[in-house]
Design an enzyme around this catalytic site. Structure first.
Site, PDB file in Angstrom:
ATOM      1  N   ASP A  48       0.823  -1.216   0.000  1.00 47.39           N
ATOM      2  CA  ASP A  48       0.000   0.000   0.000  1.00 47.39           C
ATOM      3  C   ASP A  48       0.855   1.263   0.000  1.00 47.39           C
ATOM      4  OD1 ASP A  48      -2.947  -0.813   1.972  1.00 47.39           O
ATOM      5  OD2 ASP A  48      -1.701  -2.092   0.700  1.00 47.39           O
ATOM      6  N   ASP A  67      -3.960  -0.236  -3.582  1.00 49.39           N
ATOM      7  CA  ASP A  67      -4.124   0.873  -2.640  1.00 49.39           C
ATOM      8  C   ASP A  67      -3.102   1.979  -2.881  1.00 49.39           C
ATOM      9  OD1 ASP A  67      -5.595  -0.400   0.468  1.00 49.39           O
ATOM     10  OD2 ASP A  67      -6.315  -0.331  -1.595  1.00 49.39           O
ATOM     11  N   HIS A  85      -9.018   0.092  -2.492  1.00 52.82           N
ATOM     12  CA  HIS A  85      -9.206   1.538  -2.611  1.00 52.82           C
ATOM     13  C   HIS A  85      -9.212   2.018  -4.049  1.00 52.82           C
ATOM     14  CE1 HIS A  85      -9.242   3.344   1.479  1.00 52.82           C
ATOM     15  NE2 HIS A  85      -8.873   2.123   1.785  1.00 52.82           N
ATOM     16  N   ASP A 145     -23.946  15.644  -4.436  1.00 53.56           N
ATOM     17  CA  ASP A 145     -23.389  16.695  -5.268  1.00 53.56           C
ATOM     18  C   ASP A 145     -22.893  16.083  -6.571  1.00 53.56           C
ATOM     19  OD1 ASP A 145     -20.343  18.653  -5.088  1.00 53.56           O
ATOM     20  OD2 ASP A 145     -22.199  19.005  -6.214  1.00 53.56           O
ATOM     21  N   SER A 166     -19.866  20.145  -7.714  1.00 51.36           N
ATOM     22  CA  SER A 166     -19.642  21.581  -7.633  1.00 51.36           C
ATOM     23  C   SER A 166     -19.086  21.974  -6.270  1.00 51.36           C
ATOM     24  CB  SER A 166     -20.956  22.320  -7.870  1.00 51.36           C
ATOM     25  OG  SER A 166     -21.859  21.986  -6.817  1.00 51.36           O
ATOM     26  N   ASN A 221     -21.499  32.038   4.488  1.00 55.71           N
ATOM     27  CA  ASN A 221     -21.484  33.266   3.696  1.00 55.71           C
ATOM     28  C   ASN A 221     -22.886  33.687   3.263  1.00 55.71           C
ATOM     29  OD1 ASN A 221     -21.919  31.269   1.909  1.00 55.71           O
ATOM     30  ND2 ASN A 221     -20.142  31.692   0.616  1.00 55.71           N
ATOM     31  N   ASP A 231     -25.314  32.625   1.407  1.00 57.79           N
ATOM     32  CA  ASP A 231     -25.746  32.741   0.008  1.00 57.79           C
ATOM     33  C   ASP A 231     -26.733  31.649  -0.381  1.00 57.79           C
ATOM     34  OD1 ASP A 231     -22.927  31.152  -1.706  1.00 57.79           O
ATOM     35  OD2 ASP A 231     -24.188  30.542  -0.019  1.00 57.79           O
ATOM     36  N   GLU A 277     -16.322  23.788   3.543  1.00 57.83           N
ATOM     37  CA  GLU A 277     -16.538  24.676   4.674  1.00 57.83           C
ATOM     38  C   GLU A 277     -17.235  23.951   5.791  1.00 57.83           C
ATOM     39  OE1 GLU A 277     -17.416  29.423   4.360  1.00 57.83           O
ATOM     40  OE2 GLU A 277     -18.953  28.017   3.700  1.00 57.83           O
TER      41      GLU A 277
END
Lengths: 730, 160
Positions: free
Chosen positions: A184, A213, A246, A654, A658, A696, A698, A705
Site C-alpha cells: 500500500d 491501494d 481503494h 453533489d 460543484s 457566507n 448565500d 466549509e
C-alpha cells in the site's frame, strides 16, 4: 608520601576504569538498571497501545462506510424510484452510461485542451520516453502538477494498455532476474520516491509489482497514480499493477481521493474521476511469479479459485462493494418495484447484506470485540448482534450466512438464476481477493470488522496454495509496524509500503526483493528523516499524542452516551464514579476493544481517592470552535460523529461535483442519514442547522466549509486538531 | 462485606492483567511471546530485576518451553505478584542516591563513558543497544554529561 597518597586516591577514584568495583556501586548499578528497564517497558506498552488506538479507529471507520453503503443498497432494493431518498443516491448505482470504447475516447478527448505558455510543469509526448517519465518524477518531487491535457492523455493510454492485460499477470524471474514488490502506498509520495531512491526506478533491468491501494488518505494520490501508469506504459513487461480495495470510486468518496482530484483539477477533475472509475476496474487482480508466488492485495478465502478469477470479466466490477447487475432476460419491469424475498431466490440485497446477515459468534477477534461506532439508542447495551438481527428483519432476511452460502450453490431452475449465480460467485471471489485479512485460527469467516471479504486461517492458506501448486502468498491491505509481517507458518507475507501511515513515527514501510530463489528479502524505511533521529522516547511521545487526540475526539463524539453510562453507575447521583466503572462504561459505549485501564492515566488526569468527577471530565473533552455553537448540542455531537458519512453522502448528492449543495439537498441528506441511523430529526432543526452553517449566507452550503466547521479544539493540547481527512494543497 | 470487597479488588486486578496481556496478544491466541512477558509485568507497575523476571517466567512457562506463555498460567502468578505487592517501585530519592554512589566525585553529573562502563559491566549488564538508547535520551548535548537528577525526573511515570 603526599605524592603516593594522592596517587593511590587517584587509583581508587578511577577504579571504575578497571571494571572492578565495590559492592555498593554494584548494588547502585543494579538499581539503576532495574529502574531503567521498567521505564523502557512502560514506553513499549504505550507504543503498542498507540498502535491499537489507530488501528481500531481505522477499522471502525471502514466498517462504518460499508454499513452506510449497505444501507444505500437497502434503499435501492426496497423503495420505488418515486421515493425521493432513493433518487438522491441512485445515480451512483447506475452503470457508467458510456460503454463503448469509441465513445469513451471521444468523450475524454484531450485534444481540445490547450496547454498555456505559462505552464511550467512537465510536457509529455506519446509514446512516452524515459526522459518524459524522469521529468515527471522530478516535477512531482518539486511539487508541480501535471497539466490536465497530459493527465487525460496519460490515463487514456493507460486504459488502452490495461484492457489488454489478463486478470492475473504471469511474471517470470528468468527474464527479469529480481523483482521488487511494494505494498500500500496510499498517496504517500515521499515513500514512493524513497523506494525509487533506495532501489532504483523501474526499468527493463528492474521489475516492480505494486500491490494496490495507491490512492486515498495521503495527499499525493494522483501523483502516485500518474507515476505508476507512466512507468507501466514505458515498461509494460516490467511494471505490474494489482488492484486494491481503494481503487474504487465509492471508497474514494470517503477516503480523500475524490476530494484531492477535485481540489487539484478544478475544471476537469470530474472528467478525470470518471475516467479513473473505468480504469480502476481494468486493473489486473493478481500477479503470479514463476507460477509459485501469488501476489494480490487483500487475500483469499476457502472458495478462492484462480481459474474462475482468470475467466472473469473483471471490468464489470467497477466498484467491488457492489454486486454484479442482475441480468434479467425479457422479464420487464422487475428491476425495482416490489421485490420480495423468496426462499432460495437470490437477490441483490442478500448479496449486499452478506456481512450483516452473519450471526457472529461471541468470541473476540484479535483484540477487538464487536465494533460499533453508532450507538445512538439510549440503550447503551444494544449489542451488535441485536442490531444485526434488526437489520436483517428489516431487509426481510431470515437466512444466516451459512444458509446464504448453501443456497448459492443449490440448484436452480431458471437461466437467469444460473447466470446470476456465476456472477455472484465471481463477485465474491473478487471481493475476497481485495478485502480479506488473515487470522490465526483455522477456518474462514466473514470479515465483519471491515464489512467485506473474509478472515481466512492457515488451513485455508494450505488448501489454496496446494490447489494451485503455489508456495507463498504475498498480500498487503494491513498496516504493519515493521512494514512487513509473516503469518501462517511463513506461507503468507504482508507487505505495507506507506511509512508513518497513522502518524509520523507510527510505522516503517518496507518492500520486498525476490530473486529466482523466491526467497523474500526486506528493505525497511521511514520517510520522515527526523523520526529516525528521534529517541524512542521522543517518537513514542509524538505518535502517542496524536493517537490520544484521536481517541479524545471519539470520546467527544459519544458524550451523551457516555453520560448515560456513567449515570447508570452513579446510583446515588453523587457526580462521582470509580475508575473501574469508568473503564467498563467507556468500553461499553465505544466498543473499540482498547485497554482502557492501561490508557486511563493518560485520559483521566484528575481523580480523588480513585474516584472521578465524570461531568467535569466530560466537559474537559475537546470542543468545537465557536462557529458551531449555534447548533444544538446533541445535534452537534451527531454531526461530529457522522461527519465521514455526511461527507460521503454530500459528495454523492453533489453529482456535478460543484462542492455546493442547496438547503433542500442538505435537508434530504439529513433525512437520509437519520433513517440510516434510525434517528428522529425535525425539519425545523435541520433548517436551523443549515442556516447557521451557511457561513457566507448565500443559500447554499460549501461542503469543504462544512467539514472545516468540525475542527475540534483539544483543550489539553491547546492546539486545534486536524479533521480526520487529509487536506489537499490548494 | 470484606469478602465482596476482596472479590471486587481481585476481579479488577484480573481485568488489568488481561488488558495488559492482550496488548501483546496480537493473534488473540491467549498467549504471548515469552520475550514480551517482562514488558507486560513492568507495565503493570512492577520493578523486577532480570533475575526475578527469569524466575517468574520459569514459573509460568510450559513443562516443555514453547517460546510462548499462556494467559491461563500467567494470570494467577501475576495476580499473586500484584496482591503481594512484589517488585515495588524504587523511590526517587533512593534512585538518586544510587547515582550518587556512582558519582564518586560528587560532581552532580556523570560522564557518558562512566555511566556506560557501569551499565555494561556491572549488575545485570545492559546490551549495547540498551546503553546507547539510555545515553541518547539522557545526555545533555551541550556538555556531553548526564545530570542524573534531571534524568530521574524525566523518566519517572507518575501515574501508578
Amino acid at each position: 608520601m603526599g605524592c603516593g597518597a594522592t596517587k593511590s586516591n587517584e587509583l581508587q577514584l578511577k577504579k571504575y576504569q578497571r571494571g572492578s568495583i565495590g559492592v555498593p556501586a554494584m548494588r547502585a548499578a543494579l538499581l539503576i538498571q532495574r529502574w531503567y528497564r521498567q521505564y523502557v517497558a512502560r514506553l513499549e506498552m504505550r507504543r503498542r497501545c498507540t498502535w491499537h488506538i489507530f488501528q481500531s479507529i481505522e477499522y471502525a471507520g471502514e466498517q462504518d462506510q460499508i454499513k452506510l453503503y449497505n444501507f444505500f443498497g437497502y434503499l435501492m432494493d426496497h423503495f420505488t424510484p418515486a421515493n425521493s431518498e432513493r433518487n438522491l443516491i441512485s445515480h451512483i448505482f447506475r452503470e457508467n452510461e458510456i460503454c463503448r470504447d469509441i465513445e469513451w475516447e471521444r468523450y475524454f478527448c484531450y485534444k481540445n485542451i490547450e496547454v498555456p505558455e505559462l505552464y511550467s510543469g512537465p510536457h509529455l509526448s506519446f509514446p512516452l520516453t524515459v526522459s518524459n517519465v524522469a521529468d515527471l518524477v522530478e516535477a512531482f518531487k518539486n511539487k508541480q502538477q501535471l497539466h490536465t491535457r497530459y493527465v487525460l492523455q496519460l490515463l487514456l493510454e493507460s486504459w488502452k494498455l490495461l484492457r489488454m492485460l489478463p486478470n492475473i499477470n504471469q511474471v517470470s524471474t528468468c527474464q527479469t532476474k529480481e523483482i521488487t514488490i511494494c505494498g500500500d502506498l496510499h498517496g504517500h509520495l515521499e515513500d514512493l520516491l524513497l523506494v525509487f531512491y533506495k532501489n532504483g526506478m523501474p526499468s527493463v533491468e528492474k521489475s516492480y509489482v505494486f500491490n494496490g491501494d495507491f490512492v486515498d488518505r495521503g495527499k499525493d494520490s494522483i501523483e502516485i497514480l500518474l507515476i505508476l501508469f507512466a512507468f507501466m506504459l514505458l515498461y509494460p513487461n516490467n511494471v505490474h499493477l494489482n488492484r486494491g480495495n481503494h481503487e474504487d470510486y465509492i471508497v474514494n468518496l470517503r477516503y480523500g481521493f475524490t476530494k484531492e482530484v477535485l481540489g487539484k483539477y478544478r475544471l476537469h477533475g470530474k472528467k478525470i474521476l470518471k475516467l479513473l472509475q473505468k480504469i480502476f476496474s481494468w486493473l489486473p487482480l493478481a500477479t503470479v511469479i514463476d507460477q509459485k508466488v501469488l501476489i494480490l492485495h487483500g487475500g483469499i478465502s476457502d472458495t478462492t479459485d484462480l481459474n474462475i478469477i482468470a475467466q472473469a470479466d473483471r471490468h464489470k466490477y467497477v466498484s467491488t462493494l457492489r454486486p454484479p447487475k442482475r441480468r434479467w432476460v425479457a422479464s420487464g419491469g422487475n428491476s425495482t418495484a416490489g421485490r420480495h424475498k423468496v426462499n432460495g431466490r437470490m437477490d441483490n440485497s442478500l448479496q449486499r447484506h452478506c456481512s450483516l446477515a452473519y450471526n457472529s459468534p461471541l468470541r473476540s477477534r484479535y483484540n477487538f470485540q464487536s465494533r460499533s461506532m453508532q450507538n445512538f439508542s439510549s440503550k447503551v447495551n444494544l449489542a451488535v448482534e441485536e442490531e444485526l438481527k434488526e437489520q436483517r428483519r428489516m431487509a426481510g432476511l431470515s437466512q444466516s450466512y451459512h444458509d446464504l452460502r448453501s443456497s448459492l450453490s443449490s440448484d436452480s431452475d431458471s437461466d437467469n438464476y444460473e447466470t446470476y449465480e456465476d456472477d455472484s460467485n465471481e463477485w465474491k471471489q473478487i471481493v475476497d481477493m481485495l478485502w480479506s485479512d488473515p487470522m490465526p485460527q483455522d477456518g474462514c469467516i466473514p470479515n465483519e470488522v471491515r464489512g467485506g471479504g473474509c478472515y481466512w486461517g492457515p488451513d485455508v492458506t494450505e488448501k489454496v496454495l496446494r490447489r494451485h501448486n503455489l508456495q507463498l502468498l504475498i498480500r498487503s491491505h494491513e498496516c504493519k509496524q515493521e512494514g512487513y509481517e509473516f503469518c501462517h507458518n511463513r506461507k503468507v507475507l504482508t507487505i505495507f509500503s506507506a511509512s508513518n501511515y497513522y502518524e509520523v513515527g507510527s510505522n516503517r514501510g518496507a518492500y520486498i526483493r525476490l530473486g529466482p530463489d523466491l526467497v523474500p528479502h526486506f528493505i525497511q524505511y521511514q520517510a520522515n528523516r527526523s523520526t529516525r533521529e528521534l529517541t524512542l522516547r521522543q517518537s513514542v511521545g509524538e505518535t502517542e499524542r496524536s493517537a490520544l487526540r484521536a481517541l479524545r475526539e471519539q470520546l467527544f463524539a459519544h458524550k451523551s452516551d457516555l453520560l448515560y453510562a456513567f449515570q447508570d453507575y452513579d446510583t446515588d447521583n453523587t457526580g462521582w464514579i470509580s475508575l473501574k466503572h469508568w473503564a467498563t462504561a467507556v468500553e461499553a459505549v465505544l466498543r473499540l476493544g482498547l485497554p482502557w485501564r492501561v490508557l486511563r492515566s493518560q485520559l483521566v488526569t484528575t481523580t480523588q481517592d480513585g474516584m472521578l468527577d465524570y461531568q467535569g471530565w466530560l466537559r474537559e473533552l475537546p470542543i468545537t470552535e465557536p462557529k458551531t455553537e449555534l447548533v444544538q448540542q446533541s445535534l452537534l455531537e451527531t454531526m461530529y460523529k457522522q461527519r465521514s458519512n455526511l461527507e460521503t453522502i454530500f459528495r454523492i448528492i453533489d453529482s456535478d461535483h460543484s462542492g455546493l449543495i442547496s438547503f433542500e439537498e442538505f435537508r434530504q441528506t439529513w433525512k437520509l442519514l437519520s433513517s440510516h441511523l434510525k434517528m428522529e430529526i425535525s425539519d425545523e432543526a435541520i433548517l436551523d442547522m443549515a442556516v447557521s452553517i451557511d457561513f457566507n449566507k448565500d443559500g447554499s452550503i460549501d461542503i469543504n466549509e462544512f467539514m472545516e466547521a468540525f475542527r475540534l479544539v483539544d483543550r489539553t493540547m491547546n492546539l486545534p486538531s486536524e479533521p480526520n481527512h487529509t487536506k489537499t494543497d490548494e | 462485606m470484606e469478602e465482596e470487597n476482596k472479590e471486587a479488588v481481585i476481579s479488577e486486578i484480573h481485568r488489568r492483567i488481561a488488558e495488559a496481556f492482550n496488548v501483546f496478544d496480537n493473534e488473540s491466541s491467549k498467549s504471548v511471546d515469552v520475550r514480551e512477558v517482562g514488558t507486560i509485568i513492568r507495565s503493570l507497575g512492577c520493578f523486577p530485576s532480570e533475575a526475578e523476571l527469569h524466575e517468574m517466567i520459569a514459573e509460568v512457562e510450559e513443562e516443555e518451553p514453547t517460546g510462548y506463555i499462556r494467559f491461563e498460567k500467567f494470570l494467577p502468578a501475576m495476580t499473586k505478584v500484584l496482591m503481594e505487592r512484589k517488585f515495588r517501585p524504587i523511590p526517587k530519592d533512593v534512585l538518586i542516591q544510587a547515582f550518587e554512589v556512582l558519582d564518586q566525585e560528587k560532581k552532580g553529573y556523570l560522564e557518558a563513558e562512566e555511566l556506560k562502563k557501569y551499565m555494561t559491566q556491572e549488575g545485570e549488564p545492559f546490551s549495547q543497544d540498551e546503553v546507547e538508547e539510555m545515553l541518547s535520551a539522557a545526555l545533555d548535548n551541550k556538555e556531553n554529561v548526564i545530570f542524573y537528577k534531571d534524568l530521574v525526573s524525566k523518566m519517572t511515570f507518575e501515574d501508578l
